[in-house]
Enzyme design. Structure first.
Site, PDB file in Angstrom:
ATOM      1  N   HIS A   1       7.837   5.689   2.387  1.00 37.12           N
ATOM      2  CA  HIS A   1       8.305   6.663   1.589  1.00 37.12           C
ATOM      3  C   HIS A   1       8.975   7.602   2.253  1.00 37.12           C
ATOM      4  O   HIS A   1       9.447   8.739   2.104  1.00 37.12           O
ATOM      5  CB  HIS A   1       8.104   7.343   0.449  1.00 37.12           C
ATOM      6  CG  HIS A   1       8.242   5.577  -0.434  1.00 37.12           C
ATOM      7  ND1 HIS A   1       9.474   4.670  -0.854  1.00 37.12           N
ATOM      8  CD2 HIS A   1       7.094   4.651  -0.803  1.00 37.12           C
ATOM      9  CE1 HIS A   1       9.213   4.461  -1.862  1.00 37.12           C
ATOM     10  NE2 HIS A   1       7.874   3.521  -1.328  1.00 37.12           N
TER      11      HIS A   1
ATOM     12  N   HIS B   1      -5.203  -3.669  -2.152  1.00 32.85           N
ATOM     13  CA  HIS B   1      -4.388  -2.389  -1.528  1.00 32.85           C
ATOM     14  C   HIS B   1      -5.516  -1.678  -0.860  1.00 32.85           C
ATOM     15  O   HIS B   1      -6.582  -1.770  -0.764  1.00 32.85           O
ATOM     16  CB  HIS B   1      -3.409  -1.339  -2.165  1.00 32.85           C
ATOM     17  CG  HIS B   1      -2.347  -2.651  -3.054  1.00 32.85           C
ATOM     18  ND1 HIS B   1      -2.493  -2.917  -4.184  1.00 32.85           N
ATOM     19  CD2 HIS B   1      -1.377  -2.488  -2.529  1.00 32.85           C
ATOM     20  CE1 HIS B   1      -0.889  -3.876  -3.980  1.00 32.85           C
ATOM     21  NE2 HIS B   1      -0.060  -3.047  -3.106  1.00 32.85           N
TER      22      HIS B   1
ATOM     23  N   ASP C   1       7.717  -7.784  -2.724  1.00 31.78           N
ATOM     24  CA  ASP C   1       7.940  -9.076  -1.645  1.00 31.78           C
ATOM     25  C   ASP C   1       7.426 -10.421  -3.161  1.00 31.78           C
ATOM     26  O   ASP C   1       5.385 -10.323  -2.683  1.00 31.78           O
ATOM     27  CB  ASP C   1       7.968  -9.739  -0.928  1.00 31.78           C
ATOM     28  CG  ASP C   1       9.392  -9.072   0.539  1.00 31.78           C
ATOM     29  OD1 ASP C   1      10.468  -9.713   0.523  1.00 31.78           O
ATOM     30  OD2 ASP C   1       8.467  -8.165   1.073  1.00 31.78           O
TER      31      ASP C   1
END
Length: 405
Positions: A17, A104, A340
Site C-alpha cells: 500500500h 501471514h 483472491d
C-alpha cells in the site's frame, strides 16, 4: 534480500500500500529494442480485478520506464520500471494493530525487523511480484530474439481437481501437448487458465464455491520452457533446477516445486525412468523421453524444461478465525482486506517471469564462459602461428607480441 540474479540482476521495491512498486534491472545488454508495450501485456495478465474469481482490488498496473532506454533501445545502464499503487485502502487493515493474521507474515516480519508495514502484507504481499513480472518481460524479449526461447505456464490443478494430462508426464500425449501449448491457448481458458475445457470448468466452479463460503483454496501451476540452449547451469550449487527451485519458491504462497517426473519419478524403476539418447529429426543428439525435465547434472540438455509449482490456499479469508493478540490474549479476527480465493490463475505470469529471469541469467553466464574460451582459443592459434615463424613469446613483464607495452 530483494535482489535476484548474478549478471542479469533484478532488485524489486515497494510494499502493498505504498505509492508505487517496481524494480531496477542491472546488466541488461545494450541495444535491445524495448518499450512499455513489451512489458505491459504480462502485467495485465497479472493484475487484480480480472474476473469474479480474483481480488476486486482495482489496479491498472500501467508500467512506466524511468531509465535505461533511449529512442526505444536499452543503453546497457540500469533500467528503472515503476507501477503506481492507485487503489489503496490501508484502513482495511486496522485489525493488524491488534492481531498477527493467521498464516501471514505479520508476526515473522515483526520478529525479524522489530517493525512491520501497518497495512497489507508489506513486502510479503503479491504486489511485490509486479517488479518480477516487469523484469521477466524484459528478459523474455532478449531470450526470444536471440535464442527463440518460449515460456508458457498454465494451471494444472485447483484443490483436488487436476488437469488429467499433467498427471502422466511420461505419456506421448503430454509431450505433444508441451510441444505446442501457447499463451494464447492458455488465455483462451480465462479466468482459470487451465488449457483443458472440462478441467477448466470444474476448477472455476471449485474456486467460486470457496469464494462464496468466504474461504480459499490452493492449486498448482506447470511451466514449460522451449528452445533452451544446451549447457546452461552452474554445478555444483547453482544447478539449473536449483536456481529454478529457488526462483519459484521465492514467489509468495508457494509450498512445493518439482521438475520433470518429480515425486512420481521415485515410483518408477531406473530402467523405465532413464532418458535414452537418440538422433533427432534435425540431426542433433537428444533424448527419447524427458523424465529429467530438460536438465541433467544440473545442466540443460536441449530438451524442453518443465516443472510444477504448488501454491497454498490464500491466507486472507473473510471468515472469523480464532487467534491471539500480539500480547497473547485470545480473540477473534475477521479480515476485511480484498483477496483472491485462489491465486493460481494470476500466478501464471509470475511463474513465467521468474523462469525467464533464471534462464536469462544462466544464458549470460554461459555466454561469458564461451566468449572467454573463444578468446583463449584465438590467442592460442595466433601464438601457434608465431611459433611456426620462430618468433619467441615474451617473458612476463616484457610486453607481448600483440603490440601491448
Amino acid at each position: 534480500m530483494s535482489t535476484f540474479g548474478t549478471l542479469f540482476r533484478v532488485s524489486t521495491y515497494g510494499e502493498s500500500h505504498c505509492a508505487s512498486v517496481g524494480c531496477i534491472i542491472d546488466g541488461c545488454p545494450p541495444g535491445l529494442p524495448l518499450g512499455q508495450s513489451d512489458i505491459q501485456p504480462q502485467l495485465t495478465r497479472r493484475r487484480p480485478g480480472q474476473s469474479a474469481l480474483t481480488t476486486p482490488r482495482n489496479e491498472k498496473d500501467q508500467v512506466q520506464i524511468q531509465s535505461g532506454t533511449e529512442f526505444g533501445y536499452t543503453l546497457g545502464t540500469p533500467i528503472g520500471l515503476l507501477v503506481k499503487n492507485e487503489d489503496q485502502r490501508p484502513h482495511d487493515y486496522s485489525e493488524m494493530d491488534l492481531y498477527p493474521r493467521p498464516s501471514h507474515a505479520d508476526w515473522t516480519y515483526l520478529r525479524k525487523y522489530g517493525i512491520k508495514a501497518s497495512s497489507g502484507g508489506g513486502r510479503s504481499s503479491a504486489r511485490e511480484t509486479i517488479g518480477r513480472v516487469a523484469a521477466g518481460a524484459v528478459a523474455e524479449k532478449y531470450l526470444k530474439m536471440v535464442h527463440g526461447v518460449e515460456i508458457v505456464a498454465f494451471v494444472t490443478s485447483v484443490g483436488a481437481t487436476h488437469m488429467p494430462l499433467s498427471l502422466n508426464t511420461e505419456s506421448e500425449e503430454f509431450q505433444q501437448f508441451v510441444n505446442k501449448v501457447s499463451r494464447e491457448d492458455v488465455d483462451s481458458f480465462l479466468p482459470v487458465r487451465c488449457p483443458d475445457e472440462e478441467s477448466n470448468k470444474k476448477m472455476g466452479e471449485v474456486i467460486a464455491e470457496f469464494r462464496d463460503k468466504k474461504d480459499s483454496i490452493g492449486g498448482t501451476v506447470m511451466c514449460v520452457i522451449r528452445n533452451v540452449p544446451e549447457g546452461l547451469g552452474e554445478p555444483c550449487f547453482d544447478k539449473l533446477e536449483a536456481k529454478l527451485g529457488h526462483a519459484m519458491m521465492s514467489i509468495p504462497a508457494t509450498k512445493g516445486f518439482e521438475i520433470g517426473s518429480g515425486f512420481r519419478g521415485t515410483e518408477i524403476p531406473g530402467s523405465r525412468h532413464n532418458d535414452a539418447f537418440v538422433k533427432k529429426d534435425d540431426g542433433r543428439l537428444g533424448t527419447k523421453t524427458n523424465n529429467s525435465g530438460g536438465i541433467q547434472g544440473g545442466i540443460s540438455n536441449g530438451e524442453h524444461i518443465f516443472f510444477k509449482v504448488a501454491f497454498k490456499s490464500p491466507a486472507t479469508i473473510s471468515q472469523a478465525q480464532g487467534t491471539a493478540t500480539y500480547d497473547g490474549k485470545d480473540g477473534t479476527l475477521e479480515a476485511k482486506g480484498r483477496h483472491d480465493p485462489c491465486v493460481v490463475p494470476r500466478a501464471v505470469p509470475i511463474v513465467e517471469a521468474m523462469a525467464a529471469l533464471v534462464i536469462m541469467d544462466a544464458v549470460m553466464i554461459q555466454q561469458s564462459r564461451e566468449r572467454g574460451r573463444a578468446l583463449l582459443d584465438g590467442a592460442k592459434k595466433e601464438l601457434s602461428e608465431l611459433e611456426k615463424k620462430d618468433v619467441v613469446a615474451p617473458e612476463v613483464g616484457q610486453g607481448n607480441v600483440y603490440g601491448d607495452e
